[in-house]
Design a protein around this motif. Sequence first.
Motif, PDB file in Angstrom:
ATOM      1  N   LEU A 157      35.690  43.757  41.178  1.00  0.00           N
ATOM      2  CA  LEU A 157      36.410  42.361  40.726  1.00  0.00           C
ATOM      3  C   LEU A 157      36.303  42.566  38.982  1.00  0.00           C
ATOM      4  N   LEU A 158      35.858  43.651  38.410  1.00  0.00           N
ATOM      5  CA  LEU A 158      35.656  43.682  37.121  1.00  0.00           C
ATOM      6  C   LEU A 158      37.112  43.794  36.302  1.00  0.00           C
ATOM      7  N   PRO A 159      38.189  44.498  36.793  1.00  0.00           N
ATOM      8  CA  PRO A 159      39.436  44.445  35.993  1.00  0.00           C
ATOM      9  C   PRO A 159      39.947  42.988  36.357  1.00  0.00           C
ATOM     10  N   TRP A 169      29.949  46.175  18.905  1.00  0.00           N
ATOM     11  CA  TRP A 169      29.825  46.144  20.356  1.00  0.00           C
ATOM     12  C   TRP A 169      30.709  44.877  20.786  1.00  0.00           C
ATOM     13  N   LEU A 170      31.302  43.732  20.113  1.00  0.00           N
ATOM     14  CA  LEU A 170      31.831  42.773  20.557  1.00  0.00           C
ATOM     15  C   LEU A 170      33.247  43.344  21.268  1.00  0.00           C
ATOM     16  N   GLN A 228      36.373  43.137  26.816  1.00  0.00           N
ATOM     17  CA  GLN A 228      37.323  44.030  27.629  1.00  0.00           C
ATOM     18  C   GLN A 228      36.548  44.455  29.057  1.00  0.00           C
ATOM     19  N   LEU A 229      35.107  44.110  29.091  1.00  0.00           N
ATOM     20  CA  LEU A 229      34.107  44.473  30.044  1.00  0.00           C
ATOM     21  C   LEU A 229      34.135  45.871  30.152  1.00  0.00           C
ATOM     22  N   GLU A 230      34.554  46.733  29.040  1.00  0.00           N
ATOM     23  CA  GLU A 230      34.309  48.093  29.201  1.00  0.00           C
ATOM     24  C   GLU A 230      32.940  48.508  29.209  1.00  0.00           C
ATOM     25  N   ARG A 231      32.008  47.759  28.420  1.00  0.00           N
ATOM     26  CA  ARG A 231      30.597  47.792  28.308  1.00  0.00           C
ATOM     27  C   ARG A 231      30.209  46.425  28.674  1.00  0.00           C
ATOM     28  N   ASP A 259      25.354  48.483  29.427  1.00  0.00           N
ATOM     29  CA  ASP A 259      25.565  49.369  28.613  1.00  0.00           C
ATOM     30  C   ASP A 259      24.825  48.967  27.255  1.00  0.00           C
ATOM     31  N   ILE A 260      24.959  47.587  26.962  1.00  0.00           N
ATOM     32  CA  ILE A 260      24.359  47.172  25.838  1.00  0.00           C
ATOM     33  C   ILE A 260      23.224  46.131  26.258  1.00  0.00           C
TER      34      ILE A 260
END
Length: 410
Positions: free
Chosen positions: A53-55, A121-122, A127-130, A175-176
């Motif tokens: 669902l992330l994309p 970081w933001l 983009q939900l890349e991290r 990741d963060i």
Amino acid sequence: MLPIDEPSDLFLHRETLTPSELALSAKLRAFVEGSVLPVINDAWERAEFPRGLLPELRDLDIAGTTIADYGGPGMTLREQGLTAFELSRGDGSVNTFMAVHSGLAMGTIHALGSPEQRQRWLPSMMQLERIGAFALTEPDHGSDAVALETTAERRGGRYVLNGRKRWIGNGASADIVLIWARDTSDGNVKAFVLDRAPGEDYPAGYDATDIAGKIGKRAIQQAEIDIVGLEIPSANLLAKSHDFRDVVAALDRTRLNVGWAALGHAVAAFDIALEYANERYQFGSALAGYQLVQERLVGMLTKISTMYGMCFRTTELGEIGDLTGTMTSMLKLHTAAASREVCREARDLLAGNGLLLENHVARHLTDSEINHTYEGTESIQTLLIGRDLTGISAFRRHARSETPATAESP
């Protein structure tokens, strides 16, 4: 007659929504119905977040909610609340995943980070890349998180962290990770950011394991984390993070959303129960035609109506800067309890069918149990309100306490 499209909205709160708010609500509902509901029960049973669902979550442009810079959507507080409502109306795990990432992790970085830290970081988190996590709660410190024992010792250009964390949403996959620890130089609680590249192993000293056996919100993992000699660059101490009051401020910002999430669970359960009562026949008549069933439905609607009113009013007060911590405590106290009661009634009205995941009520019921606990239990919210009401604190204070903590992290 009740509003046809929204039978739970007796007092027509949705009539006050702006065109942009209505569009956001419709977009989120389409996502929930088209993408979340078809996969969530399987993910729930496997206790795995549906990362496919992330994309789509990224394309919804909801990460960061009220953050307007660094690529954020710049939502109003009411749009933020509607987001929590619509996602929770579909599934609590999906909403909690985004609440941890957007509200607790991104919101704290935006509030306490330097411009350089925000820029670092933001944008990728938008983009939900991290993915982000917020590591506050410890095995021995939930409601009294102010007494947390994780330490951070400055050694040259780095801090060395030691301690344990528990119930950390996304804690074994993020990741963060914002790790709240006590700076040994001054005894104050501050936020330190563990930063890893997506797909890389966690650094030495950070050992996170997902907690198994949960009865609710099973599709989002909470982690138990052992932190032993974890090195964090001094540049990763959030620049405006000074003491535990920063934790309280972060939780105050997110508690409003817990009320909206509770409303989402209750409305979903009520809608399912109402439809079932009209379609299910016993003893030759629809369940909805029996007095006892109507009494239950009316009781559920009454609770939901008070929840609607509190969510809309507290959000309005937040928009004009008049919202207080006592108000958000009352919101959380009432909506969490009322949501649990509504979901329990709905499950009971469906009888044996209410136990089946395919009818969704059981998931909302167990999720409402989790909602009732995190961001401050009923007892904690009661004591916070009672303290402000009477001027007398009934907390048993730890020797180092500055302010009683108010939450177990989701």
